[in-house]
Design a protein around this motif. Structure first.
Motif, PDB file in Angstrom:
ATOM      1  N   SER A   1      35.320  34.469  53.085  1.00 13.82           N
ATOM      2  CA  SER A   1      35.629  35.729  52.421  1.00 13.82           C
ATOM      3  C   SER A   1      35.866  35.509  50.837  1.00 13.82           C
ATOM      4  N   TRP A   2      36.520  34.376  50.466  1.00 13.80           N
ATOM      5  CA  TRP A   2      36.819  33.840  49.217  1.00 13.80           C
ATOM      6  C   TRP A   2      35.406  33.890  48.275  1.00 13.80           C
ATOM      7  N   ASN A   3      34.673  33.199  48.762  1.00 12.02           N
ATOM      8  CA  ASN A   3      33.458  32.882  47.925  1.00 12.02           C
ATOM      9  C   ASN A   3      32.476  33.965  47.922  1.00 12.02           C
ATOM     10  N   LEU A   4      32.650  34.954  48.822  1.00 11.00           N
ATOM     11  CA  LEU A   4      32.000  36.269  48.909  1.00 11.00           C
ATOM     12  C   LEU A   4      32.537  37.106  47.743  1.00 11.00           C
ATOM     13  N   CYS A   5      33.878  37.188  47.659  1.00 11.98           N
ATOM     14  CA  CYS A   5      34.560  37.955  46.554  1.00 11.98           C
ATOM     15  C   CYS A   5      34.253  37.370  45.330  1.00 11.98           C
ATOM     16  N   GLN A   6      34.412  36.097  45.074  1.00 12.01           N
ATOM     17  CA  GLN A   6      33.690  35.653  43.843  1.00 12.01           C
ATOM     18  C   GLN A   6      32.464  36.039  43.353  1.00 12.01           C
ATOM     19  N   ALA A   7      31.387  36.033  44.292  1.00  7.98           N
ATOM     20  CA  ALA A   7      30.035  36.413  44.074  1.00  7.98           C
ATOM     21  C   ALA A   7      30.114  37.957  43.756  1.00  7.98           C
ATOM     22  N   VAL A   8      31.062  38.999  44.406  1.00  8.58           N
ATOM     23  CA  VAL A   8      31.031  40.170  44.229  1.00  8.58           C
ATOM     24  C   VAL A   8      31.428  40.577  42.745  1.00  8.58           C
ATOM     25  N   VAL A   9      32.593  39.689  42.516  1.00  9.09           N
ATOM     26  CA  VAL A   9      33.150  39.784  41.146  1.00  9.09           C
ATOM     27  C   VAL A   9      31.993  39.506  40.004  1.00  9.09           C
ATOM     28  N   GLN A  10      31.328  38.339  40.035  1.00  7.39           N
ATOM     29  CA  GLN A  10      30.380  38.109  39.284  1.00  7.39           C
ATOM     30  C   GLN A  10      29.277  39.468  39.297  1.00  7.39           C
ATOM     31  N   GLN A  11      28.770  39.933  40.275  1.00  3.36           N
ATOM     32  CA  GLN A  11      28.052  40.962  40.485  1.00  3.36           C
ATOM     33  C   GLN A  11      28.607  42.193  39.521  1.00  3.36           C
ATOM     34  N   ILE A  12      29.866  42.431  39.724  1.00  3.68           N
ATOM     35  CA  ILE A  12      30.572  43.574  38.993  1.00  3.68           C
ATOM     36  C   ILE A  12      30.480  43.312  37.557  1.00  3.68           C
ATOM     37  N   GLY A  13      30.869  42.079  37.099  1.00  8.08           N
ATOM     38  CA  GLY A  13      30.701  41.669  35.763  1.00  8.08           C
ATOM     39  C   GLY A  13      29.611  42.010  35.112  1.00  8.08           C
ATOM     40  N   ASP A  14      28.445  41.593  35.848  1.00 10.09           N
ATOM     41  CA  ASP A  14      26.911  41.749  35.289  1.00 10.09           C
ATOM     42  C   ASP A  14      26.932  43.349  35.113  1.00 10.09           C
ATOM     43  N   GLU A  15      27.397  44.222  36.062  1.00 10.82           N
ATOM     44  CA  GLU A  15      27.269  45.597  35.835  1.00 10.82           C
ATOM     45  C   GLU A  15      27.936  45.939  34.604  1.00 10.82           C
ATOM     46  N   LEU A  16      29.235  45.522  34.480  1.00  9.54           N
ATOM     47  CA  LEU A  16      29.973  45.740  33.265  1.00  9.54           C
ATOM     48  C   LEU A  16      29.565  45.199  31.804  1.00  9.54           C
ATOM     49  N   LYS A  17      28.743  44.279  32.032  1.00 14.58           N
ATOM     50  CA  LYS A  17      28.186  43.244  30.926  1.00 14.58           C
ATOM     51  C   LYS A  17      29.305  42.569  30.346  1.00 14.58           C
ATOM     52  N   ALA A  18      30.190  41.999  31.122  1.00 19.76           N
ATOM     53  CA  ALA A  18      31.267  41.073  30.654  1.00 19.76           C
ATOM     54  C   ALA A  18      31.604  40.188  31.716  1.00 19.76           C
ATOM     55  N   PRO A  19      31.904  39.073  31.366  1.00 19.63           N
ATOM     56  CA  PRO A  19      32.467  38.091  32.488  1.00 19.63           C
ATOM     57  C   PRO A  19      33.970  38.615  32.839  1.00 19.63           C
ATOM     58  N   ILE A  20      34.263  38.293  34.204  1.00 24.06           N
ATOM     59  CA  ILE A  20      35.577  39.110  34.521  1.00 24.06           C
ATOM     60  C   ILE A  20      36.306  37.703  35.132  1.00 24.06           C
ATOM     61  N   ALA A  21      37.442  37.458  34.619  1.00 26.34           N
ATOM     62  CA  ALA A  21      38.398  36.410  35.081  1.00 26.34           C
ATOM     63  C   ALA A  21      39.005  36.870  36.362  1.00 26.34           C
ATOM     64  N   ILE A  22      39.023  35.723  37.374  1.00 24.44           N
ATOM     65  CA  ILE A  22      39.635  35.878  38.624  1.00 24.44           C
ATOM     66  C   ILE A  22      41.184  35.321  38.684  1.00 24.44           C
ATOM     67  N   ARG A  23      42.071  35.950  39.080  1.00 25.84           N
ATOM     68  CA  ARG A  23      43.399  35.534  39.255  1.00 25.84           C
ATOM     69  C   ARG A  23      43.432  35.680  40.914  1.00 25.84           C
ATOM     70  N   PHE A  24      44.477  35.045  41.500  1.00 25.39           N
ATOM     71  CA  PHE A  24      44.700  35.119  43.063  1.00 25.39           C
ATOM     72  C   PHE A  24      46.081  35.311  43.140  1.00 25.39           C
ATOM     73  N   GLU A  25      46.585  35.830  44.455  1.00 32.63           N
ATOM     74  CA  GLU A  25      47.862  35.877  44.828  1.00 32.63           C
ATOM     75  C   GLU A  25      47.641  35.821  46.493  1.00 32.63           C
ATOM     76  N   THR A  26      48.356  34.584  46.837  1.00 35.91           N
ATOM     77  CA  THR A  26      48.457  34.344  48.475  1.00 35.91           C
ATOM     78  C   THR A  26      49.284  35.562  49.162  1.00 35.91           C
ATOM     79  N   VAL A  27      48.456  36.228  49.983  1.00 36.21           N
ATOM     80  CA  VAL A  27      48.947  37.142  50.864  1.00 36.21           C
ATOM     81  C   VAL A  27      48.916  36.643  52.603  1.00 36.21           C
ATOM     82  N   SER A  28      49.746  37.588  53.348  1.00 35.63           N
ATOM     83  CA  SER A  28      49.584  37.617  54.764  1.00 35.63           C
ATOM     84  C   SER A  28      48.973  38.720  55.035  1.00 35.63           C
ATOM     85  N   LEU A  29      48.691  38.912  56.301  1.00 41.23           N
ATOM     86  CA  LEU A  29      48.095  40.142  57.207  1.00 41.23           C
ATOM     87  C   LEU A  29      48.996  41.129  56.680  1.00 41.23           C
ATOM     88  N   SER A  30      50.340  41.088  57.278  1.00 38.94           N
ATOM     89  CA  SER A  30      51.531  41.894  57.025  1.00 38.94           C
ATOM     90  C   SER A  30      51.895  42.404  55.861  1.00 38.94           C
TER      91      SER A  30
END
Length: 300
Positions: A79-108
């Motif tokens: 899921s994480w790798n998929l999100c990274q690939a999705v963000v890269q595609q979105i960056g390509d659409e926006l014509k700018a690289p997108i920096a990724i930050r993360f937060e640890t979450v639980s389901l709840s």
């Protein structure tokens, strides 16, 4: 949008129904209280991402092999790798690289963190269900999971599809809702005991091995494998995993879906799955070919 893998889904459920002599049943999270009417301005995370060139992703701590922190404390999983690939595609659409930050979450707490703006996109193993749609929005389905029952290896009694006994479930999961429905509607046909919510899948497996519970009902890929744990062949239900966004975040949802389709329709999706040890079955591949946001039908 095409319906979510209808023919393959019916075949999958028919096997579970025959095993339990029940009508096909889908897991459902316990219903949440009705949300108050929205009065705030529409959410537009995509505009914020375009302006800041940054996006914050939510990652689960221990949902291997989909979303977890590795030994170095870095996000990992399909899921994480998929999100990274999705963000890269979105960056390509926006014509700018997108920096990724993360937060640890639980389901709840992931839904609250989305609403509070602490994360922009949850990259976990959240099932798209009708009750959850009242709180958040989902991407198209990226994986279809089987919910099954695990039991102590060698314990013939609980190898039976009708025997559940003392059952462990992840707190807040759709499996917890499923067992609640079994207790209220299927008690005459199933051998049920008390349900014990657990904080992690590892805790559930440990309770199973130590004879504190008799079965662990969970997504098959999430059940810790190893000595002392066996998994029944019968599936109790199937669940569509999707990426999660704030409710009403239409622009980001559309951008994520476009990016997801590009990744999953080409070789990259299969490569990411293989790299995380994930086998893709017919249901998941059908979901990739026929993108859909259809949630799992409610328990009847």
């Amino acid at each position: 949008m095409q319906p979510f893998a209808p023919s393959a889904l019916r075949r999958a459920l028919a096997g579970a129904a025959a095993a339990l002599c029940l009508a096909p049943v889908f897991a459902q999270q316990p219903a949440a209280p009705a949300a108050p009417a929205a009065t705030s301005a529409p959410v537009n995370t995509l505009a914020k991402v375009a302006a800041s060139k940054t996006i914050t992703l939510g990652v689960r701590k221990d949902a291997q092999p989909f979303s977890y922190l590795d030994a170095a404390g870095k996000p990992a999983g399909f899921s994480w790798n998929l999100c990274q690939a999705v963000v890269q595609q979105i960056g390509d659409e926006l014509k700018a690289p997108i920096a990724i930050r993360f937060e640890t979450v639980s389901l709840s707490d992931s839904f609250d963190m989305l609403k509070a703006g602490k994360i922009d996109l949850h990259c976990g193993i959240t099932s798209n269900t009708a009750p959850r749609l009242a709180e958040v929005d989902f991407s198209d389905t990226f994986y279809v999971s089987r919910v099954v029952a695990a039991y102590r290896e060698g314990d013939a009694k609980f190898a039976s599809a009708r025997e559940f006994g003392r059952t462990g479930v992840l707190r807040g999961s759709t499996a917890q809702g499923l067992m609640g429905t079994y207790a209220s509607k299927k008690a005459a046909t199933l051998m049920l005991g008390p349900v014990r919510p657990v904080a992690t899948y590892a805790e559930g497996a440990q309770l199973l091995k130590s004879n504190a519970i008799d079965t662990l009902v969970a997504d098959e890929m999430m059940i810790p494998k190893g000595a002392g744990v066996a998994v029944r062949r019968e599936q109790l239900t199937v669940e569509p995993y999707a990426l999660v966004m704030r409710k009403g975040d239409a622009q980001l949802q559309a951008a994520v879906d476009r990016a997801l389709h590009k990744v999953l329709s080409g070789p990259q999706g299969k490569q990411l799955a293989a790299g995380n040890g994930i086998t893709l079955d017919a249901l998941t591949l059908d979901a990739w070919r026929k993108p859909s946001k259809q949630p799992a039908p409610p328990v009847m």
